[in-house]
Design a protein around this motif. Structure first.
Motif, mmCIF file in Angstrom:
data_model
loop_
_atom_site.group_PDB
_atom_site.id
_atom_site.type_symbol
_atom_site.label_atom_id
_atom_site.label_comp_id
_atom_site.label_asym_id
_atom_site.label_seq_id
_atom_site.Cartn_x
_atom_site.Cartn_y
_atom_site.Cartn_z
ATOM 1 N N LEU A 145 36.970 -38.392 -10.943
ATOM 2 C CA LEU A 145 36.289 -38.882 -9.741
ATOM 3 C C LEU A 145 35.569 -37.722 -9.073
ATOM 4 O O LEU A 145 36.167 -36.662 -8.860
ATOM 5 C CB LEU A 145 37.303 -39.490 -8.762
ATOM 6 C CG LEU A 145 36.808 -39.775 -7.335
ATOM 7 C CD1 LEU A 145 35.783 -40.905 -7.328
ATOM 8 C CD2 LEU A 145 37.987 -40.118 -6.414
ATOM 9 N N ASN A 146 34.303 -37.933 -8.732
ATOM 10 C CA ASN A 146 33.563 -36.954 -7.939
ATOM 11 C C ASN A 146 33.078 -37.614 -6.665
ATOM 12 O O ASN A 146 32.421 -38.657 -6.704
ATOM 13 C CB ASN A 146 32.365 -36.393 -8.704
ATOM 14 C CG ASN A 146 31.522 -35.475 -7.825
ATOM 15 O OD1 ASN A 146 32.069 -34.709 -7.019
ATOM 16 N ND2 ASN A 146 30.210 -35.553 -7.937
ATOM 17 N N VAL A 147 33.379 -36.994 -5.527
ATOM 18 C CA VAL A 147 32.960 -37.514 -4.231
ATOM 19 C C VAL A 147 31.778 -36.682 -3.744
ATOM 20 O O VAL A 147 31.945 -35.544 -3.316
ATOM 21 C CB VAL A 147 34.118 -37.452 -3.214
ATOM 22 C CG1 VAL A 147 33.695 -38.089 -1.896
ATOM 23 C CG2 VAL A 147 35.354 -38.135 -3.763
ATOM 24 N N GLY A 148 30.568 -37.238 -3.841
ATOM 25 C CA GLY A 148 29.352 -36.550 -3.420
ATOM 26 C C GLY A 148 28.544 -36.061 -4.603
ATOM 27 O O GLY A 148 28.881 -35.041 -5.206
ATOM 28 N N PHE A 149 27.462 -36.768 -4.947
ATOM 29 C CA PHE A 149 26.661 -36.433 -6.128
ATOM 30 C C PHE A 149 25.716 -35.256 -5.870
ATOM 31 O O PHE A 149 25.658 -34.306 -6.653
ATOM 32 C CB PHE A 149 25.869 -37.669 -6.565
ATOM 33 C CG PHE A 149 25.054 -37.474 -7.810
ATOM 34 C CD1 PHE A 149 25.632 -37.572 -9.066
ATOM 35 C CD2 PHE A 149 23.688 -37.190 -7.726
ATOM 36 C CE1 PHE A 149 24.877 -37.405 -10.226
ATOM 37 C CE2 PHE A 149 22.921 -37.013 -8.873
ATOM 38 C CZ PHE A 149 23.519 -37.126 -10.120
ATOM 39 N N GLY A 150 24.955 -35.311 -4.763
ATOM 40 C CA GLY A 150 24.006 -34.236 -4.451
ATOM 41 C C GLY A 150 22.966 -34.078 -5.539
ATOM 42 O O GLY A 150 22.205 -34.994 -5.866
ATOM 43 N N LEU A 151 22.947 -32.906 -6.155
ATOM 44 C CA LEU A 151 22.046 -32.630 -7.277
ATOM 45 C C LEU A 151 22.665 -33.031 -8.614
ATOM 46 O O LEU A 151 22.036 -32.861 -9.664
ATOM 47 C CB LEU A 151 21.689 -31.141 -7.312
ATOM 48 C CG LEU A 151 20.758 -30.628 -6.211
ATOM 49 C CD1 LEU A 151 20.658 -29.105 -6.274
ATOM 50 C CD2 LEU A 151 19.376 -31.256 -6.310
ATOM 51 N N GLY A 152 23.902 -33.487 -8.577
ATOM 52 C CA GLY A 152 24.552 -33.909 -9.806
ATOM 53 C C GLY A 152 25.023 -32.769 -10.685
ATOM 54 O O GLY A 152 25.310 -32.965 -11.868
ATOM 55 N N THR A 161 33.886 -41.748 -12.281
ATOM 56 C CA THR A 161 33.517 -42.460 -11.061
ATOM 57 C C THR A 161 32.839 -41.494 -10.095
ATOM 58 O O THR A 161 33.315 -40.374 -9.890
ATOM 59 C CB THR A 161 34.759 -43.082 -10.392
ATOM 60 O OG1 THR A 161 35.386 -43.967 -11.330
ATOM 61 C CG2 THR A 161 34.379 -43.850 -9.144
ATOM 62 N N ILE A 162 31.717 -41.932 -9.503
ATOM 63 C CA ILE A 162 30.958 -41.091 -8.572
ATOM 64 C C ILE A 162 30.775 -41.862 -7.265
ATOM 65 O O ILE A 162 30.303 -43.001 -7.270
ATOM 66 C CB ILE A 162 29.575 -40.718 -9.134
ATOM 67 C CG1 ILE A 162 29.700 -40.076 -10.520
ATOM 68 C CG2 ILE A 162 28.846 -39.788 -8.163
ATOM 69 C CD1 ILE A 162 28.364 -39.907 -11.241
ATOM 70 N N ILE A 163 31.143 -41.231 -6.163
ATOM 71 C CA ILE A 163 30.889 -41.801 -4.837
ATOM 72 C C ILE A 163 29.698 -41.065 -4.229
ATOM 73 O O ILE A 163 29.689 -39.832 -4.174
ATOM 74 C CB ILE A 163 32.108 -41.653 -3.910
ATOM 75 C CG1 ILE A 163 33.327 -42.350 -4.504
ATOM 76 C CG2 ILE A 163 31.797 -42.221 -2.523
ATOM 77 C CD1 ILE A 163 34.601 -42.142 -3.700
ATOM 78 N N GLU A 164 28.706 -41.797 -3.784
ATOM 79 C CA GLU A 164 27.550 -41.199 -3.119
ATOM 80 C C GLU A 164 27.139 -42.084 -1.945
ATOM 81 O O GLU A 164 26.984 -43.293 -2.085
ATOM 82 C CB GLU A 164 26.369 -41.040 -4.080
ATOM 83 C CG GLU A 164 25.108 -40.494 -3.438
ATOM 84 C CD GLU A 164 25.328 -39.207 -2.652
ATOM 85 O OE1 GLU A 164 24.945 -39.165 -1.461
ATOM 86 O OE2 GLU A 164 25.905 -38.251 -3.205
ATOM 87 N N ALA A 165 26.955 -41.450 -0.781
ATOM 88 C CA ALA A 165 26.697 -42.206 0.442
ATOM 89 C C ALA A 165 25.234 -42.234 0.854
ATOM 90 O O ALA A 165 24.819 -43.132 1.594
ATOM 91 C CB ALA A 165 27.536 -41.637 1.590
ATOM 92 N N TYR A 194 21.320 -41.870 -3.980
ATOM 93 C CA TYR A 194 21.681 -43.029 -4.809
ATOM 94 C C TYR A 194 20.463 -43.522 -5.594
ATOM 95 O O TYR A 194 20.560 -43.798 -6.800
ATOM 96 C CB TYR A 194 22.229 -44.137 -3.915
ATOM 97 C CG TYR A 194 22.593 -45.401 -4.654
ATOM 98 C CD1 TYR A 194 23.589 -45.406 -5.625
ATOM 99 C CD2 TYR A 194 21.934 -46.601 -4.370
ATOM 100 C CE1 TYR A 194 23.924 -46.571 -6.301
ATOM 101 C CE2 TYR A 194 22.257 -47.766 -5.034
ATOM 102 C CZ TYR A 194 23.252 -47.750 -6.004
ATOM 103 O OH TYR A 194 23.577 -48.898 -6.671
ATOM 104 N N LYS A 195 19.320 -43.612 -4.935
ATOM 105 C CA LYS A 195 18.086 -44.024 -5.611
ATOM 106 C C LYS A 195 17.747 -43.054 -6.732
ATOM 107 O O LYS A 195 17.352 -43.455 -7.836
ATOM 108 C CB LYS A 195 16.944 -44.096 -4.593
ATOM 109 C CG LYS A 195 15.596 -44.474 -5.188
ATOM 110 C CD LYS A 195 14.501 -44.450 -4.129
ATOM 111 C CE LYS A 195 13.131 -44.735 -4.751
ATOM 112 N NZ LYS A 195 12.051 -44.632 -3.721
ATOM 113 N N HIS A 196 17.896 -41.762 -6.450
ATOM 114 C CA HIS A 196 17.624 -40.719 -7.450
ATOM 115 C C HIS A 196 18.559 -40.863 -8.649
ATOM 116 O O HIS A 196 18.140 -40.699 -9.802
ATOM 117 C CB HIS A 196 17.786 -39.343 -6.805
ATOM 118 C CG HIS A 196 17.488 -38.197 -7.708
ATOM 119 N ND1 HIS A 196 16.211 -37.853 -8.100
ATOM 120 C CD2 HIS A 196 18.316 -37.291 -8.311
ATOM 121 C CE1 HIS A 196 16.258 -36.806 -8.892
ATOM 122 N NE2 HIS A 196 17.522 -36.445 -9.040
#
Length: 331
Positions: free
Chosen positions: A170-177, A192-196, A201-203
């Motif tokens: 699990l990663n919380v916060g994608f940012g630049l990935g 699993t990736i959480i992004e707010a 998210y669109k990226h």
């Protein structure tokens, strides 16, 4: 000025005499040119007695000058490690005391009707447009959300939480990935990736992350998607626009989502521009995780100096230390 000189000399006897004088000297005196406080002066002198005397009369342990250098950093630069260590312990004690007082007030409010928490710490960030530019992610005020220089750190973080293939991560916060790309190289079973943030998210969708086998994207703040979480072998946390209280709140969720033999880590940017504050908050995070029956080992990584060109075009640097304490957290 007599008190300033006594602090610079580390003359604790003279400090005691001056503090009893009439009229009372200004214990919050600040040098008009540098912003140095009495505590900076005492730390530079190396007198632990002088430092402790100033703390006792109310000079803040977290005093900073106009260059945002802490008094603790002044002691460290002068090589007075006993003074530095004592100030670190004072910082920990003061912060834990503040937390205890806050918790006491919260307990007193328990008799009142429950109120829905409406304040979102990173609401302004989530509502602002983001810019992906040359390996950097910036918000509308040009605050750096994530930057390419972090990539070597993310390689280490990924290997820490996913030491072998076939794990659930699990990663919380994608940012630049950055960490997610590294995790994919390690062949997790599920990812699993959480992004707010809607722009991130669109990226992610544009890059096809929703089509990668085993990847599950939860769009929303982590606080809101907790009911959708399962249990994981490896967890990484790196959000933006939140505070230490938010990180601590996530730590309180860990016992429910981290498997017994799992590994947790987080981007350790706490006090990332001042070694003193960094050391204080590393130890506070360690103590808070101990409350969750989780022990922390900090692995120190050397970093190349980040020059001014790295931060060009950003509002302010968020990291300036030449070492990074990577947390490895286990039950």
């Amino acid at each position: 000025l007599l008190l300033v000189q006594a602090c610079r000399d580390g003359n604790v006897e003279q400090i005691a005499v001056l503090l009893q004088a009439t009229p009372k000297p200004d214990i919050h005196y600040v040098d008009p040119e540098t912003g140095a406080t009495l505590l900076h002066d005492a730390c530079g002198s190396g007198s632990l007695d002088a430092v402790q005397a100033l703390i006792r009369i109310g000079v803040p342990w977290n005093s900073v000058d106009f260059a945002h250098k802490s008094a603790g950093e002044a002691a460290l630069e002068a090589g007075h490690m006993d003074v530095y260590d004592a100030l670190v312990q004072e910082g920990i004690r003061s912060e834990l005391l503040l937390e205890a007082v806050s918790r006491h007030h919260d307990d007193e409010d328990d008799d009142e009707p429950p109120k829905k928490k409406t304040k979102v710490s990173n609401a302004e960030y989530l509502a602002s447009p983001l810019v992906f530019s040359e390996g950097r992610l910036l918000d509308s005020e040009r605050n750096a959300v994530m930057m390419g220089w972090e990539h070597p750190l993310m390689i280490h973080h990924a290997k820490v939480i996913a030491p072998k293939p076939g794990l659930d991560v699990l990663n919380v916060g994608f940012g630049l990935g950055l960490v997610d790309k590294e995790l994919q190289k390690l062949k997790p079973r599920t990812h699993t990736i959480i992004e707010a943030h809607p722009d991130v998210y669109k990226h992610m969708l544009e890059e096809g992350w929703d089509k990668i086998p085993g990847v599950k994207i939860l769009f929303g703040r982590w606080q809101d998607v907790v009911p959708q979480l399962e249990t994981y072998d490896g967890i990484f946390f790196d959000t933006f626009g939140e505070y230490y209280a938010d990180l601590k709140e996530f730590h309180e969720v860990l016992p429910n989502i981290l498997r017994q033999d799992g590994i947790y880590s987080y981007f350790n940017g706490l006090g990332g521009t001042d070694r003193f504050f960094h050391d204080v908050y590393c130890q506070i995070a360690d103590l808070d995780l101990q409350d969750m029956c989780i022990q922390t080992e900090y692995v120190q990584l050397d970093l190349e100096a980040l020059g001014d060109e790295v931060w060009q075009g950003t509002k302010r640097p968020y990291w300036s230390l030449n070492t990074y304490n990577l947390p490895i957290c286990k039950f």
